[in-house]
Design a protein around this motif. Structure first.
Motif, mmCIF file in Angstrom:
data_model
loop_
_atom_site.group_PDB
_atom_site.id
_atom_site.type_symbol
_atom_site.label_atom_id
_atom_site.label_comp_id
_atom_site.label_asym_id
_atom_site.label_seq_id
_atom_site.Cartn_x
_atom_site.Cartn_y
_atom_site.Cartn_z
ATOM 1 N N VAL A 189 23.689 67.526 109.576
ATOM 2 C CA VAL A 189 23.387 67.511 108.152
ATOM 3 C C VAL A 189 23.560 66.080 107.676
ATOM 4 C CG1 VAL A 189 24.070 68.322 105.869
ATOM 5 C CG2 VAL A 189 24.123 69.884 107.810
ATOM 6 N N VAL A 190 22.535 65.564 107.031
ATOM 7 C CA VAL A 190 22.581 64.216 106.468
ATOM 8 C C VAL A 190 22.032 64.281 105.049
ATOM 9 C CG1 VAL A 190 22.354 63.016 108.676
ATOM 10 C CG2 VAL A 190 20.320 63.617 107.417
ATOM 11 N N SER A 191 22.356 63.303 104.255
ATOM 12 C CA SER A 191 21.768 63.225 102.925
ATOM 13 C C SER A 191 21.302 61.814 102.653
ATOM 14 C CB SER A 191 22.732 63.671 101.835
ATOM 15 O OG SER A 191 24.034 63.627 102.182
ATOM 16 N N CYS A 192 20.391 61.730 101.716
ATOM 17 C CA CYS A 192 19.873 60.428 101.308
ATOM 18 C C CYS A 192 19.579 60.480 99.820
ATOM 19 C CB CYS A 192 18.616 60.060 102.096
ATOM 20 S SG CYS A 192 17.212 61.136 101.815
ATOM 21 N N GLN A 193 19.594 59.318 99.215
ATOM 22 C CA GLN A 193 19.236 59.213 97.814
ATOM 23 C C GLN A 193 17.901 58.482 97.728
ATOM 24 O OE1 GLN A 193 23.415 57.805 96.734
ATOM 25 N NE2 GLN A 193 22.711 58.780 94.844
ATOM 26 N N VAL A 194 16.966 59.098 97.018
ATOM 27 C CA VAL A 194 15.648 58.495 96.850
ATOM 28 C C VAL A 194 15.657 57.624 95.590
ATOM 29 C CG1 VAL A 194 14.502 60.405 98.030
ATOM 30 C CG2 VAL A 194 14.714 60.455 95.566
ATOM 31 N N ARG A 195 14.722 56.696 95.516
ATOM 32 C CA ARG A 195 14.606 55.886 94.300
ATOM 33 C C ARG A 195 14.179 56.787 93.150
ATOM 34 N NH1 ARG A 195 11.904 52.134 97.928
ATOM 35 N NH2 ARG A 195 13.380 50.487 98.407
ATOM 36 N N GLY A 196 14.804 56.603 92.021
ATOM 37 C CA GLY A 196 14.457 57.412 90.851
ATOM 38 C C GLY A 196 15.511 58.471 90.601
ATOM 39 N N GLY A 197 15.066 59.566 90.014
ATOM 40 C CA GLY A 197 15.978 60.644 89.665
ATOM 41 C C GLY A 197 15.537 61.969 90.256
ATOM 42 N N ALA A 198 15.852 63.028 89.548
ATOM 43 C CA ALA A 198 15.531 64.377 90.019
ATOM 44 C C ALA A 198 14.030 64.580 90.248
ATOM 45 C CB ALA A 198 16.076 65.422 89.051
ATOM 46 N N PRO A 199 13.152 64.126 89.343
ATOM 47 C CA PRO A 199 11.721 64.366 89.573
ATOM 48 C C PRO A 199 11.217 63.740 90.877
ATOM 49 C CG PRO A 199 12.076 63.705 87.300
ATOM 50 C CD PRO A 199 13.380 63.508 88.021
ATOM 51 N N GLU A 200 11.674 62.535 91.176
ATOM 52 C CA GLU A 200 11.242 61.865 92.400
ATOM 53 C C GLU A 200 11.810 62.560 93.637
ATOM 54 O OE1 GLU A 200 10.660 59.261 89.034
ATOM 55 O OE2 GLU A 200 12.475 60.277 89.692
ATOM 56 N N ALA A 201 13.054 63.003 93.557
ATOM 57 C CA ALA A 201 13.663 63.715 94.685
ATOM 58 C C ALA A 201 12.947 65.043 94.937
ATOM 59 C CB ALA A 201 15.148 63.956 94.418
ATOM 60 N N LEU A 202 12.657 65.771 93.878
ATOM 61 C CA LEU A 202 11.957 67.050 94.023
ATOM 62 C C LEU A 202 10.544 66.847 94.568
ATOM 63 C CD1 LEU A 202 13.225 68.699 90.750
ATOM 64 C CD2 LEU A 202 13.681 69.519 93.074
ATOM 65 N N SER A 203 9.868 65.791 94.133
ATOM 66 C CA SER A 203 8.526 65.490 94.649
ATOM 67 C C SER A 203 8.567 65.161 96.133
ATOM 68 C CB SER A 203 7.904 64.319 93.895
ATOM 69 O OG SER A 203 7.596 64.692 92.587
ATOM 70 N N SER A 204 9.553 64.379 96.539
ATOM 71 C CA SER A 204 9.694 64.039 97.957
ATOM 72 C C SER A 204 9.928 65.291 98.788
ATOM 73 C CB SER A 204 10.857 63.066 98.163
ATOM 74 O OG SER A 204 10.558 61.816 97.598
ATOM 75 N N ALA A 205 10.802 66.159 98.328
ATOM 76 C CA ALA A 205 11.081 67.401 99.055
ATOM 77 C C ALA A 205 9.823 68.257 99.158
ATOM 78 C CB ALA A 205 12.203 68.179 98.371
ATOM 79 N N ALA A 206 9.026 68.280 98.100
ATOM 80 C CA ALA A 206 7.807 69.086 98.100
ATOM 81 C C ALA A 206 6.751 68.534 99.064
ATOM 82 C CB ALA A 206 7.229 69.165 96.688
ATOM 83 N N ARG A 207 6.756 67.233 99.291
ATOM 84 C CA ARG A 207 5.772 66.626 100.194
ATOM 85 C C ARG A 207 6.096 66.840 101.673
ATOM 86 N NH1 ARG A 207 5.718 62.671 96.121
ATOM 87 N NH2 ARG A 207 7.310 61.437 97.177
ATOM 88 N N ALA A 208 7.340 67.163 101.980
ATOM 89 C CA ALA A 208 7.711 67.389 103.383
ATOM 90 C C ALA A 208 6.959 68.602 103.916
ATOM 91 C CB ALA A 208 9.220 67.602 103.500
ATOM 92 N N LYS A 209 6.426 68.468 105.123
ATOM 93 C CA LYS A 209 5.634 69.550 105.713
ATOM 94 C C LYS A 209 6.387 70.291 106.819
ATOM 95 C CE LYS A 209 1.212 67.333 104.662
ATOM 96 N NZ LYS A 209 1.696 66.793 103.456
#
Length: 83
Positions: A8-28
């Motif tokens: 289990v690892v975690s990372c912080q994306v640039r931006g806030g919640a909207p950017e993190a949620l968008s990144s998660a949604a793009r994962a296939k």
């Protein structure tokens, strides 16, 4: 992770919640879910799961790394985070 076990690892994306949620949604290859008991790779926006009083950073994604091909997982994260 190198010897065939998950992690289990975690990372912080640039931006806030909207950017993190968008990144998660793009994962296939990563499934958007909360679990640590399976062998598949998962991605989750932890703050959403904890609710409005969460202390977790809004831009944090938690990844449970499964047994899929490592090169495929890296490529998937690359495209999801670059989007």
């Amino acid at each position: 992770m190198r010897d065939g076990f998950g992690a289990v690892v975690s990372c912080q994306v640039r931006g806030g919640a909207p950017e993190a949620l968008s990144s998660a949604a793009r994962a296939k290859l990563f499934t958007r879910a909360t679990s640590l008991g399976g062998v598949e790779s998962l991605i989750e926006h932890r703050a959403s799961m904890e609710g409005p009083y969460s202390y977790t950073p809004q831009n944090l994604l938690r990844l449970s790394i499964g047994l899929e091909n490592v090169a495929d997982l890296i490529a998937d994260l690359d495209q999801a985070l670059d989007g």
